[in-house]
Write a protein that holds these residues in place. Structure first.
Motif, mmCIF file in Angstrom:
data_model
loop_
_atom_site.group_PDB
_atom_site.id
_atom_site.type_symbol
_atom_site.label_atom_id
_atom_site.label_comp_id
_atom_site.label_asym_id
_atom_site.label_seq_id
_atom_site.Cartn_x
_atom_site.Cartn_y
_atom_site.Cartn_z
ATOM 1 N N ALA A 142 0.832 -1.198 0.000
ATOM 2 C CA ALA A 142 0.000 0.000 0.000
ATOM 3 C C ALA A 142 0.866 1.246 0.000
ATOM 4 O O ALA A 142 2.002 1.238 0.480
ATOM 5 C CB ALA A 142 -0.913 -0.013 1.229
ATOM 6 N N GLU A 143 0.322 2.309 -0.567
ATOM 7 C CA GLU A 143 1.046 3.576 -0.562
ATOM 8 C C GLU A 143 1.235 4.056 0.870
ATOM 9 O O GLU A 143 0.329 3.963 1.693
ATOM 10 C CB GLU A 143 0.283 4.613 -1.375
ATOM 11 N N GLY A 144 2.424 4.546 1.164
ATOM 12 C CA GLY A 144 2.715 5.020 2.515
ATOM 13 C C GLY A 144 3.301 3.924 3.370
ATOM 14 O O GLY A 144 4.498 3.928 3.676
ATOM 15 N N ASP A 145 2.508 2.937 3.721
ATOM 16 C CA ASP A 145 2.964 1.863 4.614
ATOM 17 C C ASP A 145 3.809 0.818 3.904
ATOM 18 O O ASP A 145 4.654 0.172 4.523
ATOM 19 C CB ASP A 145 1.763 1.178 5.275
ATOM 20 N N GLY A 146 3.585 0.619 2.614
ATOM 21 C CA GLY A 146 4.316 -0.417 1.896
ATOM 22 C C GLY A 146 3.860 -1.809 2.306
ATOM 23 O O GLY A 146 2.807 -1.995 2.918
ATOM 24 N N MET A 147 4.663 -2.801 1.985
ATOM 25 C CA MET A 147 4.337 -4.176 2.349
ATOM 26 C C MET A 147 4.437 -4.376 3.862
ATOM 27 O O MET A 147 5.320 -3.804 4.511
ATOM 28 C CB MET A 147 5.307 -5.151 1.671
ATOM 29 N N ARG A 148 3.571 -5.199 4.383
ATOM 30 C CA ARG A 148 3.699 -5.578 5.789
ATOM 31 C C ARG A 148 4.936 -6.466 5.957
ATOM 32 O O ARG A 148 5.376 -7.124 5.029
ATOM 33 C CB ARG A 148 2.449 -6.317 6.248
ATOM 34 N N HIS A 149 5.479 -6.469 7.175
ATOM 35 C CA HIS A 149 6.715 -7.203 7.436
ATOM 36 C C HIS A 149 6.577 -8.679 7.087
ATOM 37 O O HIS A 149 7.482 -9.268 6.467
ATOM 38 C CB HIS A 149 7.106 -7.050 8.909
ATOM 39 N N ASN A 150 5.480 -9.295 7.447
ATOM 40 C CA ASN A 150 5.302 -10.723 7.191
ATOM 41 C C ASN A 150 5.236 -11.018 5.695
ATOM 42 O O ASN A 150 5.742 -12.050 5.229
ATOM 43 C CB ASN A 150 4.028 -11.231 7.873
ATOM 44 N N ILE A 151 4.632 -10.116 4.941
ATOM 45 C CA ILE A 151 4.547 -10.312 3.497
ATOM 46 C C ILE A 151 5.925 -10.119 2.865
ATOM 47 O O ILE A 151 6.349 -10.893 1.999
ATOM 48 C CB ILE A 151 3.520 -9.345 2.892
ATOM 49 N N ALA A 152 6.656 -9.099 3.304
ATOM 50 C CA ALA A 152 8.007 -8.879 2.800
ATOM 51 C C ALA A 152 8.904 -10.084 3.072
ATOM 52 O O ALA A 152 9.757 -10.449 2.252
ATOM 53 C CB ALA A 152 8.604 -7.624 3.428
ATOM 54 N N ALA A 153 8.694 -10.727 4.228
ATOM 55 C CA ALA A 153 9.506 -11.888 4.598
ATOM 56 C C ALA A 153 9.211 -13.100 3.723
ATOM 57 O O ALA A 153 10.027 -14.023 3.654
ATOM 58 C CB ALA A 153 9.269 -12.237 6.067
ATOM 59 N N HIS A 154 8.060 -13.106 3.068
ATOM 60 C CA HIS A 154 7.696 -14.221 2.186
ATOM 61 C C HIS A 154 8.132 -13.983 0.743
ATOM 62 O O HIS A 154 7.740 -14.750 -0.142
ATOM 63 C CB HIS A 154 6.188 -14.463 2.245
ATOM 64 N N CYS A 155 8.918 -12.939 0.503
ATOM 65 C CA CYS A 155 9.427 -12.675 -0.843
ATOM 66 C C CYS A 155 10.829 -13.252 -0.988
ATOM 67 O O CYS A 155 11.605 -13.287 -0.030
ATOM 68 C CB CYS A 155 9.454 -11.175 -1.111
ATOM 69 N N ASP A 156 11.162 -13.709 -2.175
ATOM 70 C CA ASP A 156 12.494 -14.230 -2.451
ATOM 71 C C ASP A 156 13.512 -13.114 -2.654
ATOM 72 O O ASP A 156 14.707 -13.308 -2.446
ATOM 73 C CB ASP A 156 12.460 -15.114 -3.704
ATOM 74 N N ALA A 157 13.056 -11.960 -3.089
ATOM 75 C CA ALA A 157 13.931 -10.818 -3.331
ATOM 76 C C ALA A 157 13.113 -9.546 -3.214
ATOM 77 O O ALA A 157 11.884 -9.566 -3.333
ATOM 78 C CB ALA A 157 14.561 -10.917 -4.720
ATOM 79 N N HIS A 158 13.806 -8.445 -2.969
ATOM 80 C CA HIS A 158 13.187 -7.132 -2.959
ATOM 81 C C HIS A 158 13.818 -6.305 -4.070
ATOM 82 O O HIS A 158 15.007 -6.452 -4.379
ATOM 83 C CB HIS A 158 13.366 -6.438 -1.614
ATOM 84 N N ALA A 159 13.027 -5.436 -4.680
ATOM 85 C CA ALA A 159 13.545 -4.636 -5.789
ATOM 86 C C ALA A 159 12.856 -3.280 -5.806
ATOM 87 O O ALA A 159 11.783 -3.093 -5.233
ATOM 88 C CB ALA A 159 13.321 -5.366 -7.113
ATOM 89 N N ARG A 160 13.494 -2.352 -6.472
ATOM 90 C CA ARG A 160 12.944 -0.989 -6.597
ATOM 91 C C ARG A 160 12.926 -0.582 -8.061
ATOM 92 O O ARG A 160 13.629 -1.157 -8.907
ATOM 93 C CB ARG A 160 13.807 0.003 -5.817
ATOM 94 N N LEU A 161 12.114 0.412 -8.341
ATOM 95 C CA LEU A 161 12.136 1.033 -9.657
ATOM 96 C C LEU A 161 13.169 2.153 -9.629
ATOM 97 O O LEU A 161 13.222 2.921 -8.663
ATOM 98 C CB LEU A 161 10.762 1.588 -10.018
ATOM 99 N N PRO A 162 13.970 2.295 -10.653
ATOM 100 C CA PRO A 162 15.047 3.306 -10.643
ATOM 101 C C PRO A 162 14.520 4.699 -10.990
ATOM 102 O O PRO A 162 14.873 5.277 -12.019
ATOM 103 C CB PRO A 162 16.017 2.778 -11.699
ATOM 104 N N ILE A 163 13.696 5.249 -10.102
ATOM 105 C CA ILE A 163 13.121 6.570 -10.378
ATOM 106 C C ILE A 163 14.082 7.670 -9.925
ATOM 107 O O ILE A 163 14.962 7.452 -9.091
ATOM 108 C CB ILE A 163 11.750 6.740 -9.689
ATOM 109 N N SER A 164 13.889 8.840 -10.460
ATOM 110 C CA SER A 164 14.736 9.984 -10.137
ATOM 111 C C SER A 164 14.559 10.394 -8.678
ATOM 112 O O SER A 164 13.480 10.246 -8.090
ATOM 113 C CB SER A 164 14.372 11.160 -11.053
ATOM 114 N N SER A 165 15.624 10.956 -8.115
ATOM 115 C CA SER A 165 15.554 11.455 -6.741
ATOM 116 C C SER A 165 14.692 12.706 -6.627
ATOM 117 O O SER A 165 14.415 13.177 -5.529
ATOM 118 C CB SER A 165 16.964 11.762 -6.226
#
Length: 264
Positions: A218-241
């Motif tokens: 969700a916007e703001g909070d992002g993934m919950r910790h338990n859901i993030a822990a069930h991912c094999d990898a984390h990634a970001r979009l290379p957006i401008s600063s």
């Protein structure tokens, strides 16, 4: 019978809305859709059970295809239709009440096809965002979207309008336990990537060659910790600063595009 003749015949036998009375809500247990693309897609969807179509004459003429001779149709004025839908909803002269779509189960749609990503939404509750993500999922060939039933909007006219017809074509899997669904996806051979702005690697670096499941928080909070822990990898979009983050529906569209171009 030609399309124009069919519609003239329908005009002759359709009822006329009296008094323009309407609550703006669908009958309990049903869904009310509005706008040409959502209504047309629902009418063409053989999985939909329809209850009634309210239409202006111009709205009916805008539809592609013909209604069955016995279809429950009632003509109405623009102001009458406005009473049947959410305030200021762009109904385009068409309002359709129908049954909700049947439940879709994960094992029926998540086939592990590497060309068809799965997208998981963790507590994305805005119906406009979910509808927009459905539209992107249709555009980029996603196998389905997955949400947790308690933390997602219900099927509705707002979702359908934002999806522009994709509500009828993209399977929407609602699960009780999102972490368990992620485990099931892993067992089916999916590589689960959680999208977060804090990740070190970009999505392009994290994408595998095989089946992929993209997890959006969700916007703001992002993934919950338990859901993030069930991912094999984390990634970001290379957006401008120059900007902190993207709307979740925009981010989902970019992630789905990236996943769809791996084999091209």
């Amino acid at each position: 019978m030609a399309k124009s003749e069919r519609k003239r015949a329908l005009r002759g036998r359709a009822g006329r809305m009296k008094g323009g009375r309407g609550s703006g809500r669908a009958t309990a247990g049903h869904v009310r859709l509005w706008g040409r693309h959502p209504v047309e897609a629902a009418l063409k969807n053989p999985a939909r059970q329809h209850r009634k179509l309210w239409a202006t004459r111009e709205g009916l003429d805008s539809l592609d295809g013909e209604l069955p001779p016995d279809f429950p149709l009632e003509f109405a004025e623009v102001t009458d239709l406005a009473r049947l839908v959410a305030k200021d909803a762009p109904h385009q002269g068409l309002v359709l009440e129908c049954e909700p779509l049947e439940d879709v189960f994960l094992d029926a749609v998540a086939t592990g096809d590497p060309d068809r990503p799965v997208i998981i939404l963790d507590q994305v509750t805005d119906p406009h965002n979910v509808g927009a993500i459905l539209r992107s999922a249709a555009a980029f060939g996603a196998a389905c979207i997955i949400t947790q039933d308690r933390h997602a909007p219900p099927e509705s006219g707002v979702v359908a309008k934002s999806a522009s017809g994709a509500l009828e074509t993209v399977p929407w899997v609602r699960v009780v336990n999102l972490a368990r669904a992620l485990d099931d996806l892993a067992a089916a051979g999916y590589w689960r990537i959680g999208m977060t702005g804090e990740a070190e690697q970009t999505l392009a670096e994290a994408l595998p060659g095989g089946a992929v499941a993209l997890v959006m928080g969700a916007e703001g909070d992002g993934m919950r910790h338990n859901i993030a822990a069930h991912c094999d990898a984390h990634a970001r979009l290379p957006i401008s600063s120059a900007i902190e983050s993207l709307n979740v529906s925009n981010a989902a569209a970019i992630a789905l595009y990236a996943a769809s171009t791996r084999s091209r």
